[in-house]
Design an enzyme around this catalytic site. Structure first.
Site, PDB file in Angstrom:
ATOM      1  N   SER A 235       0.669  -1.414   0.032  1.00 27.13           N
ATOM      2  CA  SER A 235       0.000   0.020  -0.149  1.00 27.13           C
ATOM      3  C   SER A 235       0.989   1.252  -0.140  1.00 27.13           C
ATOM      4  O   SER A 235       0.434   2.293  -0.406  1.00 27.13           O
ATOM      5  CB  SER A 235      -0.890   0.120   1.216  1.00 27.13           C
ATOM      6  OG  SER A 235      -1.863  -1.169   1.174  1.00 27.13           O
ATOM      7  N   HIS A 300       0.128   3.338   4.755  1.00 32.80           N
ATOM      8  CA  HIS A 300      -0.842   4.035   3.677  1.00 32.80           C
ATOM      9  C   HIS A 300      -0.476   5.360   3.481  1.00 32.80           C
ATOM     10  O   HIS A 300      -0.333   6.188   2.701  1.00 32.80           O
ATOM     11  CB  HIS A 300      -2.197   3.830   4.066  1.00 32.80           C
ATOM     12  CG  HIS A 300      -2.542   2.216   3.912  1.00 32.80           C
ATOM     13  ND1 HIS A 300      -2.186   1.528   4.931  1.00 32.80           N
ATOM     14  CD2 HIS A 300      -3.445   1.455   3.182  1.00 32.80           C
ATOM     15  CE1 HIS A 300      -2.537   0.204   4.720  1.00 32.80           C
ATOM     16  NE2 HIS A 300      -3.455   0.423   3.728  1.00 32.80           N
TER      17      HIS A 300
END
Length: 361
Positions: A235, A300
Site C-alpha cells: 500500500s 498508507h
C-alpha cells in the site's frame, strides 16, 4: 538545411526563413512534428529560431529552451486534437488515451505520441505485480496470500516486525506479502490501472523511484508512529502512485481531457478509502497472535505523503530535468531528512522509550 540559412554560423535563423523552409520541406515531415514547428515559429517573439531546438525536436529530445518557446507563446496548434483523429488502430487509440489520462497539455500529448515506441514496455509495474504478489506467495509458500490467522503469517521472512527491524531488507520486502485476498486484490487493481499508464508516459526510472520511495516511507512511518505493529502489503508504494496521479489531475483539472475523469477519481478514492478503512479496522481488531497486533495502517499515510510531494513534482514535469526544479530539491531534501530521522529513531528511540514490543516470531 538550416545551416544554409545561417551563413554567419550564429546558431539562429529568422522566423521568415524558417517558415519558408517548412513550406518547402513540410511534406517530408511527420504531421505532428510539423505542427509543433509551426507553433514554435508562431510563438517566438524574438524573430529567430534556434537551430538546436530544431535538432532536439527532430531527434525526439526536448530542451528547456524549446519548452519555454512553446509555452510562452500562443501555441496555435492547427490540427484537431489527437482523440478526434479518424482511422486509428487499436494500439494508436490506446496510446492516445494514455496520454490524455496522464498529461494535461496538448503539446505534451502530441510529443508523447510522436516519441513513444513501447520499447521498453512498462516492465516495472508488471514485474513487481507478478513476481511480488503471485510468484513468491503462490510458488514458494504454496499460497497466493497469507491471512493474518495463518501459522506462517508472523514467521514469514518478508514482513516488517518491530523486533526484527535491524534486518534492513524487511523495510522493502514487506510489500511481497498481503493480509488477505481483499488486501491483495485492491492493491493489484490500483497498481495496474494507475501504475502501468503512468510508467508508459513517465518511464520506469521515475515511477519506480516514486513507488520505492513510498514503500520505504511507509515502513519508516510505522517504525516511528506505530512502533509495536508489523507491516505487510504494497500500500505504501501503491498509494504514492495513486495520490500523485490524483493530485496531478486536480491541479491540472481544466487541461485533463480524459473521459470520465470524475468517475475515475471517484472509483480510485472509493477503493483507497475502503482499503484504508479495512486496514484501520484490522489494526484495532483483536489479534490472532496476542500480544502481537495486526498490521499497521501508517504505511498508507507514508505513501500518500510521498505521492503528494515527490510524486506530484515527477508527474507534473513531463520529460523535464528534475535537477532544474527547485521544488523537487526541497521535497527530496525533506524526504532524505525524514529517512535519516527515522533511522536514528529506530536505533535509539526504542530503547529510550522502554517499549513493550511483541515477542519475535
Amino acid at each position: 538545411l538550416l545551416s544554409q540559412f545561417d551563413p554567419d554560423n550564429t546558431g539562429y535563423i529568422s522566423t521568415e526563413k524558417f517558415r519558408s523552409l517548412l513550406q518547402r520541406h513540410g511534406s517530408e515531415l511527420d504531421p505532428h512534428k510539423l505542427e509543433v514547428l509551426l507553433a514554435l515559429a508562431d510563438s517566438n517573439s524574438e524573430g529567430r529560431i534556434c537551430y538546436q531546438d530544431f535538432v532536439n525536436l527532430m531527434s525526439n529530445k526536448r530542451s528547456n529552451s524549446f519548452r519555454q518557446a512553446i509555452l510562452q507563446g500562443n501555441r496555435r496548434l492547427c490540427s484537431k486534437a489527437l482523440l478526434e483523429e479518424t482511422g486509428l488502430s487499436l494500439s494508436q487509440r490506446l496510446i492516445r488515451h494514455v496520454a490524455y489520462e496522464t498529461l494535461p497539455r496538448e503539446i505534451d500529448r502530441k510529443w508523447y505520441y510522436d516519441s513513444y515506441t513501447c520499447c521498453p514496455p512498462p516492465w516495472f509495474m508488471i514485474t513487481i505485480t507478478i513476481v511480488a504478489f503471485f510468484l513468491y506467495n503462490g510458488v514458494v509458500l504454496d499460497r497466493f496470500v497469507l491471512q493474518v490467522t495463518h501459522p506462517l503469517y508472523l514467521k514469514n521472512a518478508l514482513l516488517y516486525h518491530p523486533q526484527l527491524r535491524a534486518q534492513a531488507w524487511r523495510y522493502l520486502t514487506y510489500i511481497f506479502m498481503h493480509a488477505g485476498i481483499e488486501h491483495l486484490g485492491l492493491n493489484v487493481v490500483l497498481q495496474l490501472l494507475v501504475g502501468v499508464p503512468l510508467e508508459m508516459v513517465h518511464g520506469a526510472a521515475r515511477i519506480s523511484f516514486v513507488y520505492v520511495a513510498g514503500v520505504v516511507a511507509g515502513s519508516l512511518a510505522v517504525s516511528v508512529a506505530d512502533m509495536t505493529a508489523p507491516v505487510v502489503g504494497s500500500s505504501g508504494g501503491v498509494y504514492a502512485l495513486v495520490s500523485a496521479h490524483l493530485a496531478n489531475i486536480v491541479m491540472n483539472w481544466s487541461g485533463m481531457k480524459c473521459q470520465f475523469k470524475l468517475l475515475r477519481m471517484a472509483v480510485a478514492l472509493v477503493c483507497m478509502s475502503f482499503e484504508f478503512g479495512r486496514a484501520v479496522w484490522l489494526r484495532f481488531h483483536p489479534s490472532a497472535y496476542p500480544p502481537c497486533p495486526h498490521p499497521s495502517f501508517m504505511a498508507h499515510l507514508g505513501g500518500v505523503m510521498v505521492g503528494i510531494t515527490l510524486g506530484v513534482i515527477i508527474l507534473r514535469n513531463y520529460e523535464q530535468r528534475l535537477q532544474d526544479q527547485t521544488l523537487w530539491w526541497i521535497f527530496l531534501s525533506i524526504y532524505v531528512i525524514f529517512v535519516l530521522f527515522a533511522i536514528f529513531w529506530n536505533i535509539f528511540a526504542y530503547s529510550l522509550l522502554d517499549l513493550k514490543l511483541p515477542p519475535p516470531p
